[in-house]
Design a protein around this motif. Structure first.
Motif, short mmCIF file in Angstrom:
data_model
loop_
_atom_site.label_atom_id
_atom_site.label_comp_id
_atom_site.label_asym_id
_atom_site.label_seq_id
_atom_site.Cartn_x
_atom_site.Cartn_y
_atom_site.Cartn_z
N UNK A 205 -1.68 3.61 8.60
CA UNK A 205 -2.60 3.54 7.47
C UNK A 205 -1.95 4.07 6.20
N UNK A 206 -1.26 5.21 6.29
CA UNK A 206 -0.66 5.82 5.11
C UNK A 206 0.52 5.01 4.57
N UNK A 207 1.06 4.12 5.38
CA UNK A 207 2.15 3.27 4.91
C UNK A 207 1.66 1.91 4.41
N UNK A 208 0.33 1.69 4.49
CA UNK A 208 -0.22 0.41 4.07
C UNK A 208 0.07 0.11 2.61
N UNK A 209 -0.05 1.13 1.75
CA UNK A 209 0.14 0.92 0.31
C UNK A 209 1.55 0.44 -0.01
N UNK A 210 2.50 0.83 0.84
CA UNK A 210 3.89 0.43 0.60
C UNK A 210 4.18 -0.96 1.16
N UNK A 211 3.16 -1.58 1.74
CA UNK A 211 3.36 -2.92 2.29
C UNK A 211 4.06 -2.92 3.63
N UNK A 212 4.10 -1.74 4.29
CA UNK A 212 4.81 -1.65 5.56
C UNK A 212 3.93 -1.96 6.76
N UNK A 242 -10.22 2.63 -1.29
CA UNK A 242 -9.23 3.55 -0.72
C UNK A 242 -7.83 2.96 -0.84
N UNK A 243 -7.69 1.70 -0.46
CA UNK A 243 -6.38 1.06 -0.54
C UNK A 243 -5.92 0.90 -1.98
N UNK A 244 -6.87 0.65 -2.89
CA UNK A 244 -6.51 0.52 -4.31
C UNK A 244 -5.92 1.83 -4.83
N UNK A 245 -6.55 2.96 -4.49
CA UNK A 245 -6.07 4.26 -4.95
C UNK A 245 -4.69 4.56 -4.37
N UNK A 246 -4.53 4.28 -3.10
CA UNK A 246 -3.23 4.51 -2.47
C UNK A 246 -2.16 3.63 -3.11
N UNK A 247 -2.54 2.41 -3.46
CA UNK A 247 -1.60 1.52 -4.14
C UNK A 247 -1.18 2.05 -5.49
N UNK A 248 -2.12 2.64 -6.24
CA UNK A 248 -1.79 3.23 -7.53
C UNK A 248 -0.82 4.39 -7.36
N UNK A 249 -1.06 5.22 -6.34
CA UNK A 249 -0.13 6.32 -6.07
C UNK A 249 1.26 5.77 -5.78
#
Length: 328
Positions: A205-212, A242-249
């Motif tokens: 889940x925590x690597x989702x924002x990185x596209x992994x 949630x995913x949008x915020x992680x993507x911004x980070x």
């Protein structure tokens, strides 16, 4: 009240038996040393329920870390050190139950993850099984208290959305239930903990924002109508915010380093560090804790709390997003 009850024997042999995973050895250990632990607590706090609670908490902390005691002959000062530290932190009204043992010139492991310590112990199945039998109201409070780094009453209250007084009463109830549950389950066949599975899920889940990670695996577990409680008091619905915020980070050069995963029936807790970019080391707070509740196998509610920045005693809202510092 003694947390465990059993006969006595040679002290060093009892310690070694406890370290090898014998619950009876651990019971004997505390029958031998509980009176001395209570005397230390009474000297610092005065005779009363606070002293008894500190000793019960020390018993659970020592239970989780007994494998780290290198010299069995040092068990008495080791236990007394845990009690003294718990008394001091209680008096300071800060972190009432440190997961580790600070000071006292005692040798300890360099591991930072409290769950990793328990996973190295042959007693892990016993304690996990005992935790799973706690009532739903007290389970997340006990998990946060004993198995996470950011475990002050105030932090637990913020994550659970309850008053500090309720945290205290639920911890008292958790201790009462564990005193009954742990001796009863010592000879039972224990379930395998979900820790490995939930840790893999947290990493994905925590690597989702990185596209992994494929979003499909995330959507399979997280309900469309989940409620997200952000550190600044906001709420959002669904997975997309949630995913949008992680993507911004991630776009700002921030990544997440998973530290701790604790799991129980319907409850999972993640702790992670924010890894900020070198050019902006204060972009996000030091760390975050996620309290995740599920029903029928799907995540329905999430509460996120940030660790305080250095120099602050309690966490506060860092910004409008997951961990981002407001732009100037």
């Amino acid at each position: 009240m003694l947390l465990f009850n059993s006969g006595a024997g040679d002290a060093e042999l009892i310690v070694r038996a406890a370290q090898e995973g014998d619950p009876g050895g651990f019971a004997q250990l505390f029958e031998l040393h509980y009176a001395g632990m209570l005397a230390v607590a009474n000297q610092i706090l005065g005779s009363g329920p606070d002293a008894e609670d500190v000793c019960q908490d020390a018993a659970i902390t020592a239970f989780a870390r007994i494998g780290e005691l290198r010299d069995p002959a040092a068990v008495r000062p080791w236990l007394h050190a845990i009690v003294r530290n718990n008394c001091r932190t209680l008096l300071r009204a800060r972190k009432p139950i440190p997961v580790g043992v600070a000071g006292e010139d005692l040798q300890a492991s360099a591991l930072d993850d409290p769950v990793a310590r328990i996973e190295l112990s042959a007693l892990r199945d016993w304690i996990w099984h005992g935790l799973r039998q706690l009532s739903p109201a007290v389970l997340p409070v006990a998990m946060l208290r004993y198995f996470t780094e950011h475990n002050s009453y105030e932090q637990i209250a913020a994550l659970c959305g309850i008053p500090v007084g309720t945290v205290r009463s639920r911890l008292s109830e958790a201790r009462r239930q564990l005193a009954v549950v742990l001796p009863r389950v010592r000879d039972e066949r224990h379930e395998k903990a979900l820790s490995a599975e939930r840790r893999a899920e947290a990493e994905a889940f925590l690597s989702t924002a990185a596209g992994d990670t494929s979003l499909r695996s995330v959507h399979d577990r997280w309900a469309d109508d989940l409620t997200m409680h952000w550190p600044d008091g906001r709420r959002s619905t669904g997975l997309k915010p949630v995913l949008d915020v992680m993507g911004l980070d991630y776009d700002d050069g921030v990544s997440y380093q998973l530290k701790t995963v604790v799991t129980g029936p319907g409850v999972t807790i993640w702790e992670h560090e924010f890894i900020n970019p070198p050019e902006d080391p204060d972009h996000c707070p030091p760390a975050g804790t996620w309290l995740i509740r599920e029903r029928e196998g799907r995540v329905r509610e999430v509460r996120l709390l940030h660790a305080p920045r250095p120099g602050r005693e309690t966490p506060g809202p860092a910004s409008r997003t997951s961990g981002r510092r407001p732009k100037s």
